[in-house]
Write an enzyme that holds these catalytic residues in place. Structure first.
Site, PDB file in Angstrom:
ATOM      1  N   ARG A 189       0.734  -1.361   0.059  1.00 19.19           N
ATOM      2  CA  ARG A 189       0.045   0.021   0.023  1.00 19.19           C
ATOM      3  C   ARG A 189       0.930   1.351   0.136  1.00 19.19           C
ATOM      4  O   ARG A 189       0.779   2.140  -0.954  1.00 19.19           O
ATOM      5  CB  ARG A 189      -0.876   0.011   1.098  1.00 19.19           C
ATOM      6  N   HIS A 220      -8.128  -4.610  -7.521  1.00 16.20           N
ATOM      7  CA  HIS A 220      -7.848  -3.602  -6.218  1.00 16.20           C
ATOM      8  C   HIS A 220      -9.052  -3.362  -5.419  1.00 16.20           C
ATOM      9  O   HIS A 220      -9.599  -2.723  -5.758  1.00 16.20           O
ATOM     10  CB  HIS A 220      -7.342  -2.360  -6.588  1.00 16.20           C
ATOM     11  N   TYR A 234     -18.025  11.975 -14.704  1.00 15.62           N
ATOM     12  CA  TYR A 234     -17.935  13.153 -15.521  1.00 15.62           C
ATOM     13  C   TYR A 234     -16.771  13.356 -16.208  1.00 15.62           C
ATOM     14  O   TYR A 234     -16.484  14.145 -17.134  1.00 15.62           O
ATOM     15  CB  TYR A 234     -18.379  14.434 -14.842  1.00 15.62           C
TER      16      TYR A 234
END
Length: 745
Positions: free
Chosen positions: A33, A79, A123
């Site tokens: 991570r 993931h 968007y």
């Protein structure tokens, strides 16, 4: 067995279990991570984003796809974390103000340097950049290991081939368990030059490599003013910091007027917050020579700073702003990375470049072996084709007449299974004479290539030459000759301006300081008559009135024994009643104001408490740097600080409530910085308090005021009547001494 024994029996296994699970969590955080891999410079989430975009065929010259689709694929396939976290990581890779060489080409609102967030993923659209494609080059050629994804249904790369040292090119930051990393971005061309030097001179030192990698290259530009020795040490140890300033210039407005324009701000500083901080400095008058700040930015940064006066030195102005705002930052470097994807280590510049080069060599060897395998397979097929052409009629006869033509051909012409299968799958149009010639040419070319690849595998020198050639190609694509690759961050020597005295930062103007009995303070413009009638709130009256300059610092002494410092330039104007001084300093409500006066560096003060203890202190030692003030005279209830007088003579005169006066030399008082002090005058009654103390010059006599402006002076030999040793009782005051037991009004 008792309850106590039972709890003891289960305590150790629980402790061990918690320890093991926390260790597992820590290792997971470190490896999967927070820390980047030294080979490709990526954390797992970024690697998975790029791999998923590749699987979606989002090439740099292809079409865009919705980020919601990309985030969903990354989350569903590789993931298994929140799509918000994945989209944040994806959006950051597209932000050219955060990433030196963006790996994602974004279309839509991906946030800005003001700190505004990107639009929602539904968007925005994205595709890979050429830099991302360079990191993925050769992924199909067995250059890196693959592992199963989280649910075992797909494969994902352990590391990317990485054609350039992305760890240093784009930098990285992260917080793991017990460790963190923070690596600034650098210029690709400089990194490639350093790698090529390391190839030629494997035992090169970090000091030599810094000749090529001169320092970070931030996407937002700026100027690094860190000394070269410090930069060398940082790259040698992997830990350190870089002092980064904004880039600015002076704009001439004519008639002697000018303004400063900030063109680039430090890396990871949000412009909106920077503007707010500069506005706050103006409002609080912490930088009095700054009059206004305006944000005139469009696509480029343009922050206008207006000085209060054209006579201000621009370097002094900017030095003050660098010190008190994020126009200058220190970017810390902690090159903590995963070596070989497993071991966290704080590496030097040479070590991370070495890790990248070793990875590139491994990629080259695996790619070569993979290509050799394909060539061998193709050569085997071509040799079968050639045998077929030489025996074409017999091959056709076998295919037409035999039930199992494959086994017959393999036996008759000594063909392998692969060759026989290839012949049987050959199209009829391939039986032309021209095709045979093409096959022979292809066979010769592949044989030549195979020989070269074998030489490459056997010769380490050829391998490094090939890697060096690849680095030259990277330089050509992303080097300083391109708009993306030009160096953005400059270097300069810091313009060191000594601690700027307040006088240099404030326009010197005359004022009259007025403080009332209730502690309301203001500054009237100009030097007005000190006996002029002034307005105060109902029930209040004047207490301190004196002339000063805006450049002065005022000292306020409280009955709690603390000194407070107030800048005269920060006093409220004199149009109203002013403001309570307790809003400007942290003077407790139970503490009274003993004295307020202009600070005069180099001079000394006599401070004393109601208990008759005191000492001499230098004014330079009582200046406070914070609102909380500085404790100088130590007092404890019911004792309070009572006296603060300038030392201007060779003797001290003290008087108590018992009206006894004592005179002794100033030399008998110690000079201290803080403390309870020594006894000035002895009192028979414990409730008797010290009421006043002054210093005077013996030759000029001891004076006091009485009546309306009348003054009496006592000289030797009459004055000798009150002489005594410090801490003695003294003698009754002379006839006519003021009833309030004070030497001055």
């Amino acid at each position: 067995m008792s309850d106590t024994e039972g709890s003891t029996e289960h305590a150790e296994p629980l402790r061990r279990a918690i320890g093991q699970r926390y260790l597992t969590y820590a290792l997971s955080t470190i490896m999967h991570r927070a820390l980047p891999d030294a080979r490709d410079g990526l954390k797992p989430v970024h690697r998975r984003i790029l791999y998923a975009m590749r699987e979606l065929k989002l090439s740099s010259n292809g079409g865009f796809r919705k980020c919601a689709k990309i985030s969903g694929d990354v989350m569903g396939n590789y993931h298994p974390h929140g799509d918000g976290a994945i989209y944040d990581a994806l959006a950051r890779l597209a932000q050219d103000f955060n990433v030196r060489y963006p790996l994602v080409d974004g279309q839509g609102n991906f946030g800005n340097i003001d700190g505004d967030n990107p639009a929602a993923s539904r968007y925005t659209e994205a595709r890979m950049t050429a830099a991302a494609e360079a990191l993925l080059e050769g992924l199909n050629d067995d250059t890196v290991d693959f592992r199963e994804n989280y649910d075992g249904t797909l494969q994902e790369p352990v590391v990317l081939p990485a054609a350039f040292p992305n760890l240093l090119a784009n930098g990285s930051s992260g917080i793991a368990v017990g460790m963190a990393t923070n690596i600034p971005p650098h210029n690709i061309e400089e990194l490639c030059d350093a790698c090529q030097h390391l190839i030629k001179t494997p035992d090169a030192r970090d000091d030599t490599l810094v000749n090529y990698v001169t320092g970070p290259d931030f996407p937002t530009g700026g100027v690094i003013v860190e000394p070269r020795e410090s930069i060398l040490e940082t790259y040698r140890t992997g830990r350190g910091a870089f002092r980064l300033q904004s880039k600015w210039r002076i704009e001439d407005l004519g008639r002697g007027q000018w303004q400063v324009v900030v063109l680039e701000i430090p890396y990871q500083v949000q412009k909106s917050k920077l503007i707010e901080k500069l506005a706050e400095l103006i409002q609080t008058k912490k930088v009095p020579i700054l009059a206004d700040v305006r944000d005139e930015s469009a696509d480029d940064i343009r922050i206008v700073l207006e000085p209060r006066s054209k006579n201000v030195d621009p370097d002094v102005l900017m030095a003050s702003l660098f010190r008190q705002s994020d126009l200058e930052v220190r970017f810390s470097m902690n090159m903590n990375v995963l070596i070989d994807g497993r071991t966290p280590k704080v590496c030097s510049l040479k070590e991370v470049l070495r890790a990248f080069l070793d990875h590139r060599r491994e990629v080259l060897l695996r790619r070569t072996r993979n290509r050799l395998g394909k060539i061998d397979h193709r050569l085997e097929v071509l040799e079968g084709y050639l045998i077929a052409f030489l025996n074409l009629d017999r091959v056709i006869e076998i295919i037409r007449n035999e039930d199992e033509p494959k086994s017959v051909m393999m036996a008759e012409f000594d063909l392998s299974d692969v060759q026989a299968e290839a012949i049987l799958n050959m199209r009829l149009r391939s039986l032309r004479r021209l095709e045979e010639m093409e096959l022979r040419k292809e066979h010769d070319d592949l044989t030549q290539e195979r020989s070269e690849l074998m030489d490459l595998l056997d010769d380490e020198g050829l391998q490094w030459a090939k890697i060096s050639e690849q680095l030259r190609d990277v330089k050509k694509r992303f080097g300083k000759s391109t708009e993306l690759g030009r160096r953005r961050t400059d270097f300069a020597e810091a313009v060191e301006v000594a601690d700027v005295p307040l006088e240099a930062m404030i326009e010197k103007e005359p004022i009259t300081v007025v403080c009332s009995q209730m502690g309301w303070i203001r500054a009237m413009k100009g030097h007005i008559a000190l006996d002029q009638q002034l307005k105060f709130k109902d029930g209040d009256e004047g207490r301190f009135t004196f002339h000063a300059e805006t450049t002065d610092r005022l000292l306020l002494f409280g009955s709690n024994g603390r000194f407070y410092t107030i800048s005269a330039a920060n006093l409220p104007g004199g149009r109203g009643m002013g403001e309570p001084v307790r809003l400007m300093i942290d003077l407790p409500n139970e503490a009274d104001i003993i004295d307020l006066f202009i600070m005069k560096p180099g001079e000394k003060l006599l401070v004393a408490s109601t208990a008759g203890n005191g000492f001499v202190v230098a004014q330079d030692e009582v200046e406070a740097q914070t609102r909380g003030g500085k404790q100088v005279l130590n007092v404890r209830d019911p004792v309070r600080a009572a006296i603060c007088r300038p030392v201007s003579g060779d003797h001290v005169a003290v008087v108590g409530e018992n009206r006894k006066v004592l005179v002794f030399p100033v030399d008998e008082l110690p000079e201290m910085v803080r403390g309870k002090g020594v006894r000035l005058q002895k009192y028979k009654d414990a409730d008797t308090k010290l009421t006043d103390a002054v210093t005077f010059t013996r030759a000029q006599g001891l004076s006091w005021t009485f009546g309306e402006g009348k003054t009496r002076t006592v000289n030797d030999p009459e004055l000798a009547e009150w002489d005594g040793k410090r801490a003695s009782a003294g003698r009754m005051a002379p006839r006519g001494f003021p009833r309030d037991n004070k030497f001055t009004d």
